[in-house]
Every structure is written in C-alpha cells, then in structure tokens.
Write a protein that holds these residues in place. Structure first.
Motif, PDB file in Angstrom:
ATOM      1  N   ASN A  54       0.808  -1.215   0.000  1.00 21.65           N
ATOM      2  CA  ASN A  54       0.000   0.000   0.000  1.00 21.65           C
ATOM      3  C   ASN A  54       0.842   1.267   0.000  1.00 21.65           C
ATOM      4  N   LEU A 112      -5.266  -0.692  -4.746  1.00 21.20           N
ATOM      5  CA  LEU A 112      -4.379  -0.891  -3.592  1.00 21.20           C
ATOM      6  C   LEU A 112      -3.481  -2.114  -3.737  1.00 21.20           C
ATOM      7  N   ARG A 132       0.418   4.465  -2.518  1.00 19.63           N
ATOM      8  CA  ARG A 132       0.127   5.818  -2.037  1.00 19.63           C
ATOM      9  C   ARG A 132       1.239   6.791  -2.445  1.00 19.63           C
TER      10      ARG A 132
END
Length: 313
Positions: free
Chosen positions: A3, A47, A7
């Motif tokens: 993740n 994700l 991000r």
C-alpha cells in the motif's frame, strides 16, 4: 504491491500535476493517496496493483484519473460531473462522488484500468515546428515525414495549425488550432514548408474519426485544463477531415522498413515526441544504429534528418 508504494505513486503524481498546472488532478491524486481503502472491486484493484504503479511504469494514478474523466465526458455519471470542473466541491464531496462512481461503474473502470494512458499533446508541435523550419531551410527540399509513436497522428499534421512563436507567425491563418507557446531567444527561420508525404506508426494507434478513440484521448487530458481539451477536440476534427492515418506497428521494425526507402529530391525526416524514451534500452540502441546507418547512406539529393522532443532528466 504494498500500500505504501501505491500511495507514494499517487503523492508523486499529485506533485507533478500541481507543477504542470492541474490543481484539480493534483487534488484527486492526493485524495486517493490519503483516503483509499480496500472497499469494493476498484479500490481493491488499485491498492493491490500487481505491477509498478509509478509514472515511469504503469502510471496507475493517471489510469484511474482518465477512467473517471471518461465517465464525465461520456455523460455516464451526472453526479460525478457535478464535482468536476468547471464546478467546485470540497474534498469530502469530491471523494464521496469518486467512491460512488467506483462502486456504480466498477466493470467499466476495471476494464479501462487494464490499459495504459494514451495522450497526443498537440502543443508539442510548437516545439517541433522550429526544427522543421530549420530542416527545410537547410536542405531546400520537400519533406518526407516519418513519425514514431504518433498515437492519433495529431502531430503528423503539424503544418495544418497556426502558430505564434514570439513575434513570429506561421501557418494557416484559418486553422481552428492555434499554438502559442512561451518563446525566448531569436525567431526560427521563416518561409513555407512543402510536405510531400507523411507516414506514422504506433503500437496502439487511435483513429480521429472513431468516437471511442476520441473519448480515450480526451479522457487522459486533465479535467481542469479546458484549453487543452478544446485544442485537442479541434485537432481531432481536423485530423478526421484530413484522413490522417497511423499504422499499427512496432516502432523499430517500422523504422527499419521506412529507412530502406530512398526519397530522391526530398529530405526524409524521422521524428518523435515523448515516445523514444518509452522504448526499452535494447530497442533504442537498435533504432539509433538503424538511423546512423541510414545517415551514412544519405546524400545531397536524398538527405536524412532526425528531430526529437524527449525528456532530458
């Protein structure tokens, strides 16, 4: 993919969009970086993206931005359109509509996420034109154009646009496409350019007359850049009228075939813009070798030129 990497890709893209004049797309990417959780098929896909999400590879942030913009442009999601430019919405309202769109249009978004972004920035012709003018002045012959990675071929018809380069005006005064970049330094050469023939290739060429291809191209333009959207629409309409066609082919294989031709009495111009840099290193090396070999065979009657606009780190 973990993740944090996902991000980080969204945060980096947000920073780039802000620098490149798209605060809306920057905000959209920032919200994905901050608020995305694995709820629903689309969010889970993002994700747990299996490849490299960065701008240098799969460009995952621009994939989802283009997917959502397509919903707005095609009129598939009226609620999402209310929080897109020219409208305004706070972060909570925008994210709420994005989440809803991801749930309601999951099949469409998942299918479209599988394909990389594809653009055809018309303004690149503003940087290419001085090169074409210089080549035409240098050799004094008609040009044979060979463009690599041409997408929909919008920069294959660069001579159909009108330009203002500082004090220098060039092109068709009646053209619906005006290109006026910031210009510094001396003016480029003036004079007419005779394009005798033109050809181009792309791994996934888009047809300017095809509604789905037009939507695909427009969707990857950032939603708050109305001038780019308007200019691209006009260029697509012009390309459809001009019957611009791009051949589906591997860049280096196509280049090898084009360079086998000898165009007596004309200057053969190999050119590309933000395309060569995406070729694997071994293909770049092969392409460089092919061009060098063709250059060694060039003559005053059949000169060869190369013009490129690529990232320079």
């Amino acid at each position: 993919m973990d993740n944090d990497t996902i991000r980080t890709a969204f945060r980096h893209q947000a920073s780039a969009c802000l620098k490149l004049g798209s605060p809306f797309t920057a905000r959209l990417c920032r919200l994905f970086a901050e608020r995305l959780v694995a709820e629903g098929a689309v969010a889970t896909r993002l994700l747990f993206w299996p490849g490299d999400p960065s701008p240098a590879a799969d460009s995952l942030p621009l994939r989802i931005a283009g997917c959502l913009h397509a919903l707005v442009l095609e009129g598939r999601d009226a609620l999402l359109a209310t929080v897109y430019p020219p409208g305004e919405a706070d972060d909570d309202a925008l994210w709420s509509m994005v989440k809803l769109a991801c749930d309601q249009h999951a099949d469409f978004l998942l299918q479209r996420l599988a394909s990389p972004p594809q653009t055809n920035e018309v303004r690149r012709s503003g940087a290419l034109l001085p090169g074409f003018l210089t080549i035409a002045r240098l050799f004094g012959k008609p040009l044979i154009l060979s463009e690599i990675g041409a997408s929909a071929g919008l920069n294959l018809q660069w001579d159909s646009y009108r330009y203002q380069l500082g004090d220098h005006l060039w092109g068709d005064a009646s053209s619906p496409v005006m290109i006026a970049p910031d210009w510094q330094g001396t003016s480029p050469p003036s004079g007419a350019v005779d394009v005798a023939r033109r050809a181009a290739c792309d791994l996934n060429p888009l047809a300017p007359s095809n509604p789905d291809d037009r939507l695909r191209l427009l969707s990857y333009i950032w939603a708050d850049q109305a001038d780019r959207l308007s200019r691209t629409r006009a260029a697509l309409t012009l390309a459809a009228s001009n019957k611009v066609a791009v051949e589906k082919a591997d860049a280096v294989d196509w280049l090898e075939k084009r360079l086998q031709n000898r165009f007596g009495g004309a200057t053969h111009v190999i050119y590309h813009s933000i395309a060569w840099q995406y070729l694997p290193k071994h293909l770049q090396d092969r392409g460089e070798q092919l061009i060098a070999e063709a250059g060694s065979r060039a003559s005053r009657d059949a000169p060869l030129a190369r013009l490129s606009l690529e990232a320079d780190e």
